[in-house]
Design a protein around this motif. Structure first.
Motif, PDB file in Angstrom:
ATOM      1  N   ARG A   1      -1.684  -3.760  -0.506  1.00 54.56           N
ATOM      2  CA  ARG A   1      -0.285  -3.694   0.732  1.00 54.56           C
ATOM      3  C   ARG A   1       0.170  -2.720   1.175  1.00 54.56           C
ATOM      4  O   ARG A   1       0.833  -2.534   2.168  1.00 54.56           O
ATOM      5  CB  ARG A   1       0.344  -5.179   0.206  1.00 54.56           C
ATOM      6  CG  ARG A   1       0.090  -6.288  -0.063  1.00 54.56           C
ATOM      7  CD  ARG A   1       0.898  -7.263  -1.184  1.00 54.56           C
ATOM      8  NE  ARG A   1       1.103  -7.023  -2.309  1.00 54.56           N
ATOM      9  CZ  ARG A   1       0.938  -7.219  -3.347  1.00 54.56           C
ATOM     10  NH1 ARG A   1       0.246  -7.656  -3.487  1.00 54.56           N
ATOM     11  NH2 ARG A   1       1.793  -6.656  -4.059  1.00 54.56           N
ATOM     12  N   GLU A   2       0.880  -1.881  -0.196  1.00 57.32           N
ATOM     13  CA  GLU A   2       2.303  -0.471   0.134  1.00 57.32           C
ATOM     14  C   GLU A   2       0.893   0.555   1.230  1.00 57.32           C
ATOM     15  O   GLU A   2       1.681   0.769   1.950  1.00 57.32           O
ATOM     16  CB  GLU A   2       1.822  -0.068  -1.523  1.00 57.32           C
ATOM     17  CG  GLU A   2       3.255  -1.123  -2.144  1.00 57.32           C
ATOM     18  CD  GLU A   2       3.492  -0.308  -3.170  1.00 57.32           C
ATOM     19  OE1 GLU A   2       4.272  -0.451  -4.093  1.00 57.32           O
ATOM     20  OE2 GLU A   2       2.842   0.590  -3.779  1.00 57.32           O
ATOM     21  N   ARG A   3      -0.331   0.094   1.321  1.00 52.70           N
ATOM     22  CA  ARG A   3      -0.765   1.472   1.996  1.00 52.70           C
ATOM     23  C   ARG A   3      -2.199   1.059   2.830  1.00 52.70           C
ATOM     24  O   ARG A   3      -2.042   2.629   3.500  1.00 52.70           O
ATOM     25  CB  ARG A   3      -1.623   2.194   1.053  1.00 52.70           C
ATOM     26  CG  ARG A   3      -1.336   3.019  -0.273  1.00 52.70           C
ATOM     27  CD  ARG A   3      -2.305   3.832  -1.515  1.00 52.70           C
ATOM     28  NE  ARG A   3      -2.020   4.548  -2.470  1.00 52.70           N
ATOM     29  CZ  ARG A   3      -2.292   5.209  -2.985  1.00 52.70           C
ATOM     30  NH1 ARG A   3      -3.443   5.539  -2.552  1.00 52.70           N
ATOM     31  NH2 ARG A   3      -1.572   5.531  -4.620  1.00 52.70           N
ATOM     32  N   GLY A   4      -2.163  -0.355   3.462  1.00 51.78           N
ATOM     33  CA  GLY A   4      -2.931  -0.713   3.645  1.00 51.78           C
ATOM     34  C   GLY A   4      -4.185  -0.260   3.909  1.00 51.78           C
ATOM     35  O   GLY A   4      -5.566  -0.259   4.574  1.00 51.78           O
ATOM     36  N   LEU A   5      -4.879  -0.683   2.791  1.00 54.14           N
ATOM     37  CA  LEU A   5      -6.351  -0.267   2.336  1.00 54.14           C
ATOM     38  C   LEU A   5      -7.131  -1.858   2.455  1.00 54.14           C
ATOM     39  O   LEU A   5      -6.588  -2.369   2.382  1.00 54.14           O
ATOM     40  CB  LEU A   5      -6.523  -0.029   0.611  1.00 54.14           C
ATOM     41  CG  LEU A   5      -4.676   1.824  -0.012  1.00 54.14           C
ATOM     42  CD1 LEU A   5      -5.414   1.607  -1.036  1.00 54.14           C
ATOM     43  CD2 LEU A   5      -5.646   2.451   1.538  1.00 54.14           C
ATOM     44  N   THR A   6      -8.336  -1.392   1.582  1.00 53.90           N
ATOM     45  CA  THR A   6      -9.644  -2.848   1.892  1.00 53.90           C
ATOM     46  C   THR A   6      -9.350  -3.474   0.643  1.00 53.90           C
ATOM     47  O   THR A   6     -10.046  -2.133  -0.122  1.00 53.90           O
ATOM     48  CB  THR A   6     -10.498  -2.175   2.702  1.00 53.90           C
ATOM     49  OG1 THR A   6     -10.304  -2.487   4.068  1.00 53.90           O
ATOM     50  CG2 THR A   6     -11.691  -3.583   3.270  1.00 53.90           C
ATOM     51  N   PHE A   7      -9.032  -4.184   0.418  1.00 58.59           N
ATOM     52  CA  PHE A   7      -9.013  -4.784  -0.960  1.00 58.59           C
ATOM     53  C   PHE A   7     -11.119  -5.417  -0.800  1.00 58.59           C
ATOM     54  O   PHE A   7     -11.355  -6.108  -0.611  1.00 58.59           O
ATOM     55  CB  PHE A   7      -8.718  -5.388  -1.456  1.00 58.59           C
ATOM     56  CG  PHE A   7      -8.519  -5.623  -3.230  1.00 58.59           C
ATOM     57  CD1 PHE A   7      -8.224  -5.647  -4.202  1.00 58.59           C
ATOM     58  CD2 PHE A   7      -9.492  -7.330  -3.286  1.00 58.59           C
ATOM     59  CE1 PHE A   7      -8.238  -5.661  -5.192  1.00 58.59           C
ATOM     60  CE2 PHE A   7      -9.763  -7.434  -4.618  1.00 58.59           C
ATOM     61  CZ  PHE A   7      -9.004  -6.963  -5.750  1.00 58.59           C
ATOM     62  N   VAL A   8     -11.507  -4.632  -2.743  1.00 56.47           N
ATOM     63  CA  VAL A   8     -12.669  -5.128  -2.086  1.00 56.47           C
ATOM     64  C   VAL A   8     -12.847  -6.344  -3.987  1.00 56.47           C
ATOM     65  O   VAL A   8     -12.767  -5.144  -4.672  1.00 56.47           O
ATOM     66  CB  VAL A   8     -13.586  -3.579  -2.390  1.00 56.47           C
ATOM     67  CG1 VAL A   8     -15.016  -4.887  -2.675  1.00 56.47           C
ATOM     68  CG2 VAL A   8     -13.396  -3.693  -1.394  1.00 56.47           C
TER      69      VAL A   8
END
Length: 334
Positions: free
Chosen positions: A151-158
């Motif tokens: 959420r904080e970094r705008g990453l893609t969770f796997v």
């Protein structure tokens, strides 16, 4: 963000076709290789059944987890215009799969593991050019922190298990087994979050509904077994276990629960003593190293927690080898 491929509402979440596609994708990428089946002659004679081990502990990174991680990252590359920055939580083996695949595909990865993660797995992770974060007392806290980073970094969770493309990748293990062993009648599958179990069970049942799929967990960590018995997710106590890769609870809304309910025939629990015995068996009888999480199916056979009928053809999945030397020596000398 939800990075599972969208599925039309009028179709199943995942089918054998998705697993065939994953196998093709993985084969073309060349990131992993087929692993062998090993017959257990003495145990087969003792039980009257044909018993074989699928030695996925010989896979690159030392674990089946590479299958799901690589399939997910390859699928993301196909869908996205630019390479994603992925983040994941792992007890160790899924993180290794993500690290290996990300490195070979040029993808940036952040991997969160618990503070108590296996030293052998942490050491291996440090050999890859990834951001490694140790956080939380157990898997659930590590996963919560990884979600926070998403959420904080705008990453893609796997996810290690709650993802359709990860599940499809894990399901390719069943495809390999059945290609080599079409007469299979029973599959013993280690179960934690249920990614492997649900993918393998789905494929096996779609190919041959008569195949019986048995999920196996340690008595110290029973979240999936308890959820299936209750018909919904429940909170269960967690205790230290040699099967650290299977430890932890289930994420709310996980697709693996519904798939396991639909396709898994039986859940079996094994003791810590029987897991240690199965690790010793692998070394003494086969001269092969396997970690605790990998041998729970074999532990069920050796301890007779689950017994095959004479004439059955049984495959137990041996899913990883990443055990710390100190822990292995302690088990061997016990």
């Amino acid at each position: 963000m939800n990075n599972s491929a969208p599925s039309p509402q009028d179709k199943p979440l995942i089918t054998a076709s998705d697993i065939f596609k994953a196998a093709q994708r993985l084969r073309q990428a060349g990131l992993l290789f087929p692993t062998p089946l090993e017959p257990l002659k003495t145990l087969s004679q003792d039980t009257g059944a044909g018993i074989l081990l699928k030695l996925e502990n010989l896979q690159r990174t030392g674990s089946f987890k590479l299958r799901g991680a690589a399939n997910k990252l390859l699928a993301l590359q196909e869908r996205l215009d630019s390479k994603p920055h992925v983040v994941t939580a792992s007890a160790g083996n899924h993180g290794l799969g993500v690290a290996y695949a990300a490195t070979h595909l040029g993808i940036t990865a952040t991997i969160v593991v618990p503070l108590e993660a296996s030293p052998a797995k942490v050491k291996a992770l440090k050999s890859y050019p990834v951001e490694l974060i140790q956080h939380g007392a157990g898997y659930e806290e590590a996963e919560s922190y990884a979600r926070q980073l998403e959420r904080e970094r705008g990453l893609t969770f796997v996810s290690a298990y709650n993802d359709l493309e990860v599940i499809a990748g894990q399901g390719t293990l069943a495809l390999e087994v059945l290609n080599e062993l079409p007469e299979l009648t029973h599959l013993l599958v280690p179960a934690g979050g249920g990614g492997l179990l649900s993918g393998v069970a789905l494929f096996a049942k779609e190919v041959n509904p008569a195949i019986r799929v048995i999920g196996v967990q340690s008595e110290a960590s029973t979240a999936l077994t308890a959820a299936i018995a209750a018909g919904h997710l429940v909170t269960t106590p967690e205790y230290p276990t040699l099967a650290d890769g299977l430890a932890g609870g289930l994420e709310a809304g996980t697709v693996t629960f519904d798939l396991a309910q639909q396709y898994v025939d039986e859940m079996v629990l094994v003791s810590e003593e029987s897991i240690a015995g199965a690790i010793r068996f692998m070394v003494d009888e086969l001269h092969i190293i396997a970690e605790g999480s990998a041998v729970v199916g074999l532990a069920a056979l050796l301890s007779k927690s689950w017994q095959p009928e004479p004439g059955a053809v049984v495959c137990s999945l041996i899913t990883g080898r990443n055990i710390a030397t100190e822990k292995l020596l302690k088990i061997m000398h016990a």
